[in-house]
Enzyme design. Structure first.
Site, PDB file in Angstrom:
ATOM      1  N   SER A  19       0.836  -1.199   0.000  1.00 50.36           N
ATOM      2  CA  SER A  19       0.000   0.000   0.000  1.00 50.36           C
ATOM      3  C   SER A  19       0.879   1.260   0.000  1.00 50.36           C
ATOM      4  O   SER A  19       1.645   1.466  -0.939  1.00 50.36           O
ATOM      5  CB  SER A  19      -0.963  -0.047   1.185  1.00 50.36           C
ATOM      6  N   ASP A  67     -10.033  -2.890  -5.643  1.00 54.25           N
ATOM      7  CA  ASP A  67      -9.331  -2.261  -4.526  1.00 54.25           C
ATOM      8  C   ASP A  67     -10.141  -1.070  -4.025  1.00 54.25           C
ATOM      9  O   ASP A  67     -10.339  -0.100  -4.752  1.00 54.25           O
ATOM     10  CB  ASP A  67      -7.950  -1.815  -5.009  1.00 54.25           C
ATOM     11  N   HIS A  77      -7.786  -4.651  -1.537  1.00 52.74           N
ATOM     12  CA  HIS A  77      -6.506  -4.031  -1.195  1.00 52.74           C
ATOM     13  C   HIS A  77      -5.624  -4.891  -0.295  1.00 52.74           C
ATOM     14  O   HIS A  77      -4.412  -4.739  -0.291  1.00 52.74           O
ATOM     15  CB  HIS A  77      -6.793  -2.694  -0.498  1.00 52.74           C
TER      16      HIS A  77
END
Length: 436
Positions: free
Chosen positions: A226, A343, A378
């Site tokens: 991330s 995501d 995600h």
């Protein structure tokens, strides 16, 4: 008899969960229970019908309707687990992050009798050592494989939740890599927020790895998740001479502002402030002088909110995107990207394509791999951890968010991504070792 094979192994090893000695056609229930995080029990259950030989096998048999998952899945009783306590923390590892996890299984027969079994998932293999590193102001944990080395090295970075990603570093070490998990906020001795993080800190970490570990073939890969995925791409452009390969889990293709991990003391616009500084200057970021960006889809959207929807407004300003774009063409080594088409945190699928296209346009001479997982969200981690907690309160901002995807799609992404990363690292480290 209820059996799990192997009963004790690394967390990324699939298990065979099977029972024999049942009556042909007998309907049985199998439940799993694992204590995770701060003492929270996570559970899953399925019902199955024994075959003509009186056996059930999770690697062969699909459960009956109404269970925790659908379809054949040897490890469904792990990835489909949910916490028993509503609203419990979604931490899927142990209270001590790299500690082993024990899952208990109970098979209940039609007559009410119960069979039991258990298996252990380890993050640290035999002989792997752990030590905290506080040299030169670092906030890090080092995991070393057994043997004198030298070993190829990986630096591991977390995302906007902060902290030190010990589980991933421990697993890298268990597969032969010297792994330094580096915390840059919400870790000992570091700030509580991502705002105004000076990238020289990571320069110090890379220098420490090269000087103290002397990696085999000089190989140092970066692995980040991330915001950490954005960060590893960025660091490899600013310090290419110290980085051999890059692994970006759901990365960004542009430099972002501090966003929801910002320091609120910086004022009402703190989330629009810089996250990264380099050589005394804040780096240009996507929200800076952006003509189309608005937080409205995030601030005003229905809960659980999708942070990606706000970022998509910012990506409509082509000039702002170009100013903030990470200059990935400066990277001097192979690149691997893991992304997801659903995501909810940011558009990692689009970002992955942007990076690949940029590298191709500049004739990047090293391998580039992009695994884009359809329907996943995600939270791509590694195999055989629960994937069910799609909505969560952000660990810094507290806002109720969704990471996207479905449990089954996320479980597939966890397993396939880790297989790809292991192959990628092995090939990249071998190529580095083979250099004269």
């Amino acid at each position: 008899m209820l059996q799990v094979t192997p009963a004790d192994a690394l967390i990324d090893v699939p298990r065979r969960i099977a029972a024999e000695g049942l009556a042909p056609g007998e309907r049985v229930r199998i439940e799993s229970r694992t204590v995770r995080g701060p003492g929270i029990a996570w559970t899953a259950q399925v019902e199955l019908t024994a075959d003509a030989d009186g056996t059930v096998d999770l690697g062969r048999d699909a459960p009956l309707a109404g269970g925790s998952y659908e379809g054949v899945s040897p490890m469904g009783l792990v990835w489909a687990q949910v916490p028993e306590q509503p609203g419990a923390p979604r931490e899927v590892f142990a209270a001590e992050p790299a500690a082993p996890l024990t899952t208990e299984l109970v098979l209940t027969r039609a007559d009410g009798s119960r069979w039991q079994a258990a298996f252990v998932q380890r993050l640290t293999g035999e002989g792997v050592t752990r030590r905290e590193v506080r040299d030169n102001g670092l906030s890090a944990t080092l995991f070393l494989p057994p043997g004198p080395g030298p070993h190829p090295a990986v630096m591991v970075l977390n995302g906007s939740g902060g902290g030190i990603n010990e589980p991933r570093a421990a697993l890298y070490a268990s597969h032969g890599y010297a792994a330094l998990a580096v915390g840059y906020f919400k870790s000992p001795g570091r700030p509580d927020h991502i705002s105004d993080t000076h990238l020289e800190y990571f320069e110090t970490a890379l220098q420490w790895i090269h000087a103290q570990l002397r990696p085999a073939g000089g190989f140092v890969a970066l692995s980040g998740q991330s915001r950490g995925g954005e960060l590893v791409l960025l660091l490899a452009t600013l310090m290419p001479e110290m980085v051999s390969a890059v692994i970006g889990y759901v990365p960004g293709a542009v430099v972002h502002s501090a966003q929801n991990a910002c320091n609120p003391a910086n004022g009402p616009d703190s989330r629009n402030g810089p996250a990264w500084w380099w050589r005394g200057q804040p780096l240009p970021h996507l929200w800076e002088h952006n003509r189309t960006a608005t937080w409205a889809p995030w601030d005003e959207g229905p809960e659980p909110r999708r942070h990606a929807n706000a970022l998509l407004t910012a990506l409509q300003d082509a000039e702002a995107v170009e100013r903030a774009r990470i200059r990935v063409e400066r990277i001097r080594g192979p690149v691997m990207l893991l992304s997801a088409t659903d995501d909810g945190s940011w558009p990692s699928s689009l970002y992955g394509r942007m990076v690949v296209e940029r590298l191709a346009a500049h004739g990047h001479p090293w391998p580039v791999e992009h695994l884009d997982f359809e329907g996943a969200g995600h939270s791509i981690v590694f195999p055989f951890v629960p994937t069910t907690q799609l909505a969560y309160a952000h660990p810094v901002s507290g806002r109720l968010s969704t990471s996207g995807g479905t449990p089954a799609a996320n479980a597939h992404a966890d397993e396939a991504s880790w297989a790809g990363v292991r192959d990628f690292l092995q090939q990249a480290a071998s190529a580095a070792k083979a250099k004269p």
